[in-house]
Design an enzyme around this catalytic site. Structure first.
Site, short mmCIF file in Angstrom:
data_model
loop_
_atom_site.label_atom_id
_atom_site.label_comp_id
_atom_site.label_asym_id
_atom_site.label_seq_id
_atom_site.Cartn_x
_atom_site.Cartn_y
_atom_site.Cartn_z
CE LYS A 1 -3.07 2.62 3.14
NZ LYS A 1 -3.88 2.60 4.38
CG ASP B 1 -5.46 7.80 4.90
OD1 ASP B 1 -6.42 8.41 4.39
OD2 ASP B 1 -5.59 6.76 5.60
CE LYS C 1 -6.25 8.61 8.42
NZ LYS C 1 -6.88 7.54 9.19
CG ASP D 1 -1.73 5.29 5.05
OD1 ASP D 1 -1.48 4.26 5.71
OD2 ASP D 1 -2.86 5.54 4.60
CG ASP E 1 -9.65 7.38 7.25
OD1 ASP E 1 -8.63 7.33 6.53
OD2 ASP E 1 -9.62 7.59 8.48
CD GLU F 1 -6.74 5.05 2.86
OE1 GLU F 1 -7.66 5.12 3.70
OE2 GLU F 1 -5.55 4.87 3.18
NE ARG G 1 -10.50 -1.39 4.63
CZ ARG G 1 -10.98 -1.62 5.86
NH1 ARG G 1 -12.11 -2.28 6.02
NH2 ARG G 1 -10.33 -1.20 6.91
#
Ligand code: BES
Ligand code: ZN
Ligand code: ZN
Length: 496
Positions: free
Chosen positions: A263, A268, A275, A286, A345, A347, A349
């Site tokens: 990933k 993020d 967030k 991230d 959030d 995201e 996956r």
């Protein structure tokens, strides 16, 4: 930093400091490793000194008017000293030498022997790893950079077998690869967009002689990667998919095909499901899953991996804007499944699902994805271990064997059918957050990924949200990114 070895007795040292290992006796007294004490009678006094007991994680710098100075390094009880003890001791040695402003150091290798001489090369490799890794710092953006004092490490061995050239090479290779992983992860969001990440990786690939290509947004459209495109569509910095391909120089018949997926959300912000601002800056990390699989691929290549490795890094920036996906959006994924986005959030996956599907087109013998996927994993395992989950015992076992060697902690969590059930969608085939089972966030995220794994694929998922940074409890991890997992992934690829 220069790392070399000399087939000479430590008595022939020309460096300004020597490092001598000490163990701790049953009576909690320091005893110098090997026969180093006979080389200089002065050193014998250390065994009478009550302040230094040779306990692990302790050291004693003995500054002398006549060089060399001596750094005594405690390794604790001989029978308990593990590979990890040596790695930590290496890190402690670096910190002392740095503080004492030593430029050049000689290591009395035989003093480190725990009497199982066969083990010594591996233990010393680990020691050197710790020493090198502790020297890492990220100061790309400081006008006044910290000047590295320690420049030269010379290992003195009486016998060639105590420490091989191969061990030095391997310690240095690990240090260089982990430096790349840490550097990438530590880069701020404005300095590492998906496109800039692709450019950096291209450079590394060239240096390590690995093939690298990038699928730009237009190609992602052709591939129907609705997940990667959906996550990236709120940002002015378009998403992409970076692919590394390593082939062994002398391919053997029984070589395996390994696929890594990492990933790389370069920042993020959470998207429309924004967030909170507290510590949001940390979300520059991230993309650590991506950074770690890149580094592991480079490392495995450098160490002459006999297996093929294909590494896929979906890269996107998750920001809110007028063009960002909205909660309720339905995405059409590459695997032809639809996903209802209930929280923008979640995201990671979404981008992983497309990359996992793409990776499986090449029919890998093992598929491992790495991601800073959930806050829930930090609730499970803190910053000590990454979570591992998968669909194949043999694969998980192999990974655990690699982990035993490297000392990087990973703990298995389950993917129960109930978790898969909780990810089924009401509007789409799947939804990106669970209905119920909220506390099991690390496992439900894995259950979502599992829906994109084809029946025959041996797959494992690593959630490194707790370990990718914040590992300052380990002396060889400095502030910022850790590179936790890089060594284990490479070790796995070398031995699968
Ligand atoms: N990147 C985060 C996970 C994360 C959190 C990594 C803290 C490192 C530290 C991920 O994209 C995320 O936001 N996950 C959500 C999922 C939730 C909405 C189901 C989370 O864990 O809160
Ligand atoms: Zn998120
Ligand atoms: Zn994320």
């Amino acid at each position: 930093m220069k790392l070399s070895k000399k087939k000479l007795s430590i008595t022939k040292t020309v460096e300004s400091t020597i490092v001598i290992a000490a163990f701790q006796t049953k009576q909690n007294k320091a005893v110098l490793g090997s026969a180093t004490k006979y080389y200089n009678p002065l050193l014998q006094s250390i065994e009478k000194d009550t302040a230094f007991s040779g306990a692990k994680n302790t050291s004693y710098f003995f500054r002398r008017t006549q060089k060399p100075h001596v750094l005594f390094l405690g390794l604790g009880k001989k029978e308990q000293a593990s590979v990890e003890t040596y790695r930590k001791a290496g890190a402690l040695a670096y910190k002392c030498l740095d503080k004492e402003k030593q430029k050049s150091v000689a290591i009395a290798v035989s003093s480190f022997s725990n009497e199982k001489e066969k083990n010594l090369p591996a233990l010393m490799e680990s020691y050197l790893e710790g020493l090198l890794l502790a020297s890492y710092s990220f100061d790309n953006y400081k006008n006044k950079k910290k000047k590295q004092v320690l420049q030269n490490i010379v290992c003195y061995v009486e016998k060639e077998t105590l420490l091989k050239e191969k061990n030095l090479h391997s310690a240095m290779a690990k240090y260089e690869a982990i430096t790349i992983a840490r550097d990438l992860s530590n880069e701020p969001a404005n300095k590492l967009t998906p496109a800039l990440l692709a450019k950096r990786v291209q450079g590394y690939a060239k240096k390590y002689n690995i093939r690298c290509r990038t699928l730009q947004a237009s190609e992602l459209k052709k591939e129907n990667m609705g997940g990667v495109l959906g996550v990236g569509q709120g940002s002015v910095n378009p998403p992409c998919l970076i692919v590394l391909e390593y082939k062994p120089p002398k391919p053997t018949k029984n070589r395996k095909k390994i696929a890594f997926v990492g990933k790389a959300v370069t920042f993020d912000a959470g998207g429309i499901s924004l967030k909170p601002s507290m510590k949001m800056d940390e979300m520059k990390h991230d993309m650590s899953g991506g950074a770690n699989v890149i580094a592991a691929t480079l490392l495995a290549a450098k160490l002459g991996c006999p297996n093929e490795i294909r590494t896929y890094i979906p890269a996107a920036e998750n920001t809110p804007s007028g063009s960002a996906i909205l909660p309720s959006a339905v995405l059409h994924m590459r695997a032809k499944k639809t996903v209802e986005v209930l929280n923008t959030d979640a995201e990671g996956r979404l981008i992983l699902a497309d990359a996992l599907d793409y990776a499986q087109d090449a029919s890998p013998d093992a598929l491992i994805d790495v991601a800073t996927l959930t806050g829930a994993v930090v609730v499970c395992l803190g910053h000590v271990a990454s979570a591992i989950m998968g669909n194949n015992r043999e694969l998980i076992k192999k990974f655990q064997q690699a982990m035993e060697k490297t000392g990087e902690l990973h703990w298995e969590l389950p993917i129960y059918d109930e978790f898969c059930e909780a990810m089924k969608g009401k509007v789409g085939d799947l939804q990106n957050i669970s209905s119920g089972q909220a506390g099991a966030g690390a496992s439900t995220a894995a259950a979502f990924l599992k829906a994109f794994i084809r029946p025959k694929t041996k797959w494992m998922h690593i959630d490194c949200a707790g370990t990718a940074w914040n590992q300052s409890h380990l002396p060889y991890c400095t502030y910022g990114a850790s590179g936790h997992g890089v060594r284990t992934l490479a070790e796995f690829a070398l031995n699968y």
